[in-house]
Design an enzyme around this catalytic site. Structure first.
Site, PDB file in Angstrom:
ATOM      1  CD  GLU A 117      50.520  55.031  30.883  1.00  0.00           C
ATOM      2  OE1 GLU A 117      50.992  53.937  30.556  1.00  0.00           O
ATOM      3  OE2 GLU A 117      49.976  55.245  31.993  1.00  0.00           O
TER       4      GLU A 117
ATOM      5  CD  GLU B 210      45.492  55.224  31.971  1.00  0.00           C
ATOM      6  OE1 GLU B 210      46.035  54.346  32.667  1.00  0.00           O
ATOM      7  OE2 GLU B 210      45.652  55.342  30.746  1.00  0.00           O
TER       8      GLU B 210
HETATM    9  C1  GAL Z   1      48.233  52.447  32.042  1.00  0.00           C
HETATM   10  C2  GAL Z   1      47.810  52.409  30.582  1.00  0.00           C
HETATM   11  C3  GAL Z   1      46.463  51.774  30.431  1.00  0.00           C
HETATM   12  C4  GAL Z   1      46.402  50.508  31.207  1.00  0.00           C
HETATM   13  C5  GAL Z   1      46.676  50.794  32.652  1.00  0.00           C
HETATM   14  C6  GAL Z   1      46.566  49.603  33.560  1.00  0.00           C
HETATM   15  O1  GAL Z   1      49.593  52.597  32.175  1.00  0.00           O
HETATM   16  O2  GAL Z   1      47.768  53.700  30.051  1.00  0.00           O
HETATM   17  O3  GAL Z   1      46.202  51.532  29.066  1.00  0.00           O
HETATM   18  O4  GAL Z   1      47.354  49.637  30.697  1.00  0.00           O
HETATM   19  O5  GAL Z   1      47.989  51.287  32.752  1.00  0.00           O
HETATM   20  O6  GAL Z   1      46.932  49.938  34.853  1.00  0.00           O
END
Ligand code: GAL
Length: 870
Positions: A475, A556
């Site tokens: 990100e 993610e």
């Molecule tokens: C994402 C990020 C992670 C964590 C996650 C929580 O945007 O890459 O490190 O913060 O959100 O939802």
């Protein structure tokens, strides 16, 4: 100054008068000695000295030179030396400093900061990571080491490490997640040597808990000047065909002598089967082609060789394949003498990255992955093999077969464990590049250090068969606009130079299919975008249309949040809900409902993610955010100290979600899991939905013997739910079927009053080693007379030990609990508490762990100290 009186530094070899010939190889192969014990430590919240990374940067940067390809860009050490620093001097009296062993995390013992404007807020875990710390210990060099090279190998120090030996500045490495080597040889002398390490952590240096201190292993390597370079071997599988495998190997050999004759070195490598039971090499199964090189002092050379292994036992992920391993033993000979012996553990396997997913040894493996931060719950960042192994074992039980090391290089040992357990690793290095996320994060040093950090990371990890994907960002702000794609291309090209056999990715939450950035990475890694984030945002089909032949996965997914055992009413009838103070969240106690429907605004429930995957079967799989809870980032309640994202809580107790994933990922487990608990004295007569997680396709729920109806799983649904159940105390029972046959049944009862504690070694062994590191995880359940866990019990449990053991930390998985982790007293949370116990080093016998609570029958567990003590 002082040092020159007693020793003579001769280039890169230790010498004592009379000076040994610098080109004379030391006899015997290398020694790798642990420097983990016997440190003196002190930390200050404001700097106690007149040094800083920015002042000493010109002396630190040359430590990166081995990893900067363009020799014109390598750094030269200034001709002057930095000013003396008191703490580095051998005669400085450090007796009043704390005695510590490493791995050590100075912050994890707390206390936690509380309140809205804390020095260290929720994001970084409310623990005192900030400040400057010094570590000192002596290092002994024997007379027999004369003529050898001596290296300090630090596997991880948080952060801005700078190192002195005998008062003289050696070098350093700022990135706290990097492993690095410094050459002590020019500063070392026979006898006792004073090592001093300075670390510096700023507030606002991370979005999550980084830990603080020398939190991974430290080694002293003593070796002939002619040796295999640091992380200097690389073995790859060229092909596996029929009954044999063709392997390639490169070995970088270094001659660290600064003067003398050219060395004629024979480089040979034998291949052995790795015996996982003994941790040793056993049967020899082949050898790499032998090379002979001439290496002049101060030079390096990379040797290429090949080997064939007949009937190879391939490495593959569990459970469909087996993680077989080999070890290569490389010997450098000068004449008849073996001057270095170096071991490289590796696996034989092929990986293909296809438009429809990853294939390991030709077999498609659906990625059922999780993200993991590097902390180990109440143990903090201080690495511990057993704690890490247990984390992965529990994830594997759930059916997880893959882990993303969000967002930084893990310890070396974590990858060793993944190799042994057969878990596919996505190895990630950076959370930021040039643009910051928080004001003191890695962006401050990215321009100077990215190349060295990236090359050293790949060289360190590329022999691990478990590593199948490299990620060089998460990100990053550069996803859109600016020169983001140029930076991405530069980083990707470095990875390809260091390892053309694996593909790269970046976790992208923002780059769309048409952004130049997206085209640079090999694998489309999507953070939350795949399952759809609403308002016309791109989803899997948009990326597929633009990149028909690239692999796509969710780096993610979900970011579901919940607090174990906590259920908040009313329960939404939807299948995925954004959490808020009025939906799923309770701002009064800062808990989030464990109905497992609630996610952050950019996320989705597990169910919604599963549905997207089933609709688009070409997707290679997902990495759920996250496997275990971690310290810091307590979204949505910043006043708390640890996350709500984990499928497993910080203490290691599974949340209800564990069973939702297990039902999908490990569907042969005959399991049915009911939620919520059934102790609701204030809800009699009120609607209290009941959900069941199971791999079954049909289920019937009974409340006190009365059917609440039969449910069948419809397409794109992943749980059974009875939303209209009216609460009465008693017994809930679910009976499930799969394919028309009985599958699994489960019962949840209203319990009586708490009357006793029950102790068990929780998903763990009752026998531990007294090696100073091994641990036992002892759980306590607060139970009623029948032995049922009383789910809302918050009674205080006191732990004590008899025998040669100690309680290291306690926890309960409650993200709002501000009692420091080392406390032997811990409130139960959801009826459970945990103590982590270690045997005193070198001890024998038994350890009795006792738990008591006011008015309850106590419990104990007896741990055996295993005889094979090391
Ligand atoms: C994402 C990020 C992670 C964590 C996650 C929580 O945007 O890459 O490190 O913060 O959100 O939802």
């Amino acid at each position: 100054m002082f040092a020159l009186l007693t020793f003579i530094a001769v280039g890169n070899a230790i010498a004592i008068a009379p000076v040994a010939r610098r080109d004379t190889p030391a006899s015997g192969p290398r020694e790798r000695l642990s420097l983990n014990s016997g440190w003196r430590f002190k930390r200050w919240t404001t700097s106690p000295d007149d040094v800083s990374y920015s002042k000493l940067k010109s002396w630190v940067l040359p430590s990166a030179n081995d990893f900067i390809k363009d020799t014109a860009k390598q750094f030269r050490r200034p001709s002057s030396e930095p000013a003396n620093v008191t703490f580095t001097q051998p005669d400085f009296d450090d007796k009043s400093w704390e005695q510590v062993d490493v791995p050590h995390d100075w912050a994890v013992k707390g206390p936690f900061y509380s309140g809205a404007n804390a020095v260290v807020g929720g994001g970084m875990g409310r623990l005192p990571i900030q400040g400057v710390a010094w570590y000192r210990r002596s290092v002994s060099i024997e007379a027999a080491d004369a003529g050898k090279s001596v290296f300090l190998d630090i596997d991880g120090a948080m952060s801005y490490a700078m190192v002195w030996l005998n008062g003289r500045f050696v070098g350093g490495w700022p990135y706290g997640y990097a492993s690095f080597r410094l050459d002590l040889t020019p500063y070392a002398r026979v006898g006792s040597n004073q090592l001093a390490i300075r670390l510096d952590n700023a507030v606002d240096s991370s979005r999550f808990y980084p830990g603080a201190g020398i939190y991974r292993n430290v080694w002293l390597t003593k070796v002939s000047p002619q040796h295999v370079a640091y992380d200097g071997t690389w073995i790859t599988t060229k092909s596996v065909s029929g009954q044999s495998a063709a392997l390639d190997m490169t070995t970088t050999v270094e001659n660290a002598a600064l003067a003398g004759n050219t060395s004629e070195i024979e480089v040979s490598t034998d291949i052995y089967v790795w015996d996982s039971a003994s941790g040793e090499s056993s049967t020899k199964v082949g050898q790499f082609s032998t090379a002979r090189i001439s290496l002049s002092p101060g030079s390096k050379q990379t040797v290429n060789s090949t080997a064939t292994v007949q009937n190879p036992r391939l490495w593959g992920p569990k459970p469909s394949q087996q993680p077989n391993l080999y070890v290569a033993v490389t010997r450098l000979r000068i004449g008849e003498q073996v001057v270095d012996e170096y071991r490289t553990r590796f696996g034989i396997r092929t990986v293909q990255y296809a438009a429809d997913g990853i294939k390991v040894n030709g077999q498609r493996v659906y990625i059922q992955g999780v993200n993991q931060h590097h902390d180990l719950g109440s143990l903090g960042a201080a690495f511990n093999v057993r704690a890490a192994e247990r984390q992965l074992e529990m994830l594997q039980d759930m059916g997880c077969n893959a882990v993303r090391t969000s967002h930084n290089p893990p310890s070396r040992e974590l990858l060793d464990i993944a190799d042994e357990l057969g878990i596919l690793m996505l190895d990630e290095i950076f959370d930021t590049w040039n643009s910051r996320k928080v004001r003191n994060d890695f962006h401050l040093i990215f321009p100077d250090w990215y190349e060295a950090d990236l090359r050293s990371f790949i060289r360190r990890d590329r022999n691990h068969p478990s590593v199948v994907v490299w990620s060089f960002g998460n990100e990053v702000a550069e996803q859109r606009g600016g020169n983001g794609d140029a930076t991405a291309r530069r980083l990707r090209d470095i990875v390809r130079e260091e390892d053309p056999t694996r593909q790269t990715t970046v976790g992208m939450n923002n780059a769309g299919p048409n952004d130049a950035f997206t085209g640079v990475v090999d694998i489309i890694g999507l953070n939350y975008q795949g399952e759809g984030r609403g308002s016309g945002a791109a989803t899997f089909p948009d990326f597929r249309a633009k990149f028909p032949s690239k692999m796509i996965f969710s780096t993610e997914s979900s970011s579901g949040i919940s607090t174990r055992g906590t259920y908040i009413f009313p329960v939404s009838g939807a299948s995925s809900v954004t959490v808020s103070d009025s939906q799923g969240g309770d701002p009064r106690n800062r808990y989030v409902s464990a109905y497992e429907l609630y996610a952050v605004s950019w996320g989705a429930s597990p169910d919604k993610v599963f549905a997207a995957q089933d609709r688009y079967p070409y997707v290679a799989g997902e990495y759920v955010w996250t496997g275990w809870d971690y310290i810091g980032e307590p979204t949505p309640y910043d006043l708390s100290r640890s996350s709500y994202f984990g499928i497993i809580d910080l203490a290691g107790f599974p949340k209800d979600r564990f069973y939702l994933y297990q039902a999908r990922w490990n569907p042969t487990v005959r399991m049915a899991h009911i939620l919520p608990h059934w102790n609701w004295p204030n809800r009699t007569g009120e609607t209290t939905p009941v959900h069941v997680f199971s791999a079954a396709d049909q289920a019937e729920l009974f409340l006190n013997g009365v059917s609440q109806g039969v449910q069948k799983k419809a397409q794109y649904t992943y749980r059974f739910r009875w939303d209209k159940v009216v609460y009465q105390p008693g017994e809930l029972r679910v009976v499930t079927y799969k394919g028309g046959s009985p599958w699994a049944n489960a019962t949840v009862r209203t319990t009586g009053e708490a009357s006793q504690l029950r102790a068990a070694t929780y998903r763990d062994r009752q026998s531990i080693k007294a090696d100073g590191s091994d641990l036992s995880f002892v759980s306590i359940s607060v139970c009623d007379q029948k032995g049922d866990v009383v789910p809302q019990s918050a009674t205080t449990v006191s732990f004590s030990v008899q025998g040669p053991g100690e309680i290291v930390t306690t926890d309960n998985g409650d993200p709002t609990d501000m009692v420091p982790f080392p406390s032997p007293e811990r409130k139960a949370f959801g009826g459970l508490a945990l103590a982590i116990v270690r045997a005193k080093k070198g001890s024998t016998g038994k350890i009795t762990v006792t738990a008591t609570a006011k008015g309850l029958q106590p419990a104990e567990v007896v741990l055996e100290i295993a005889n094979n003590v090391t």
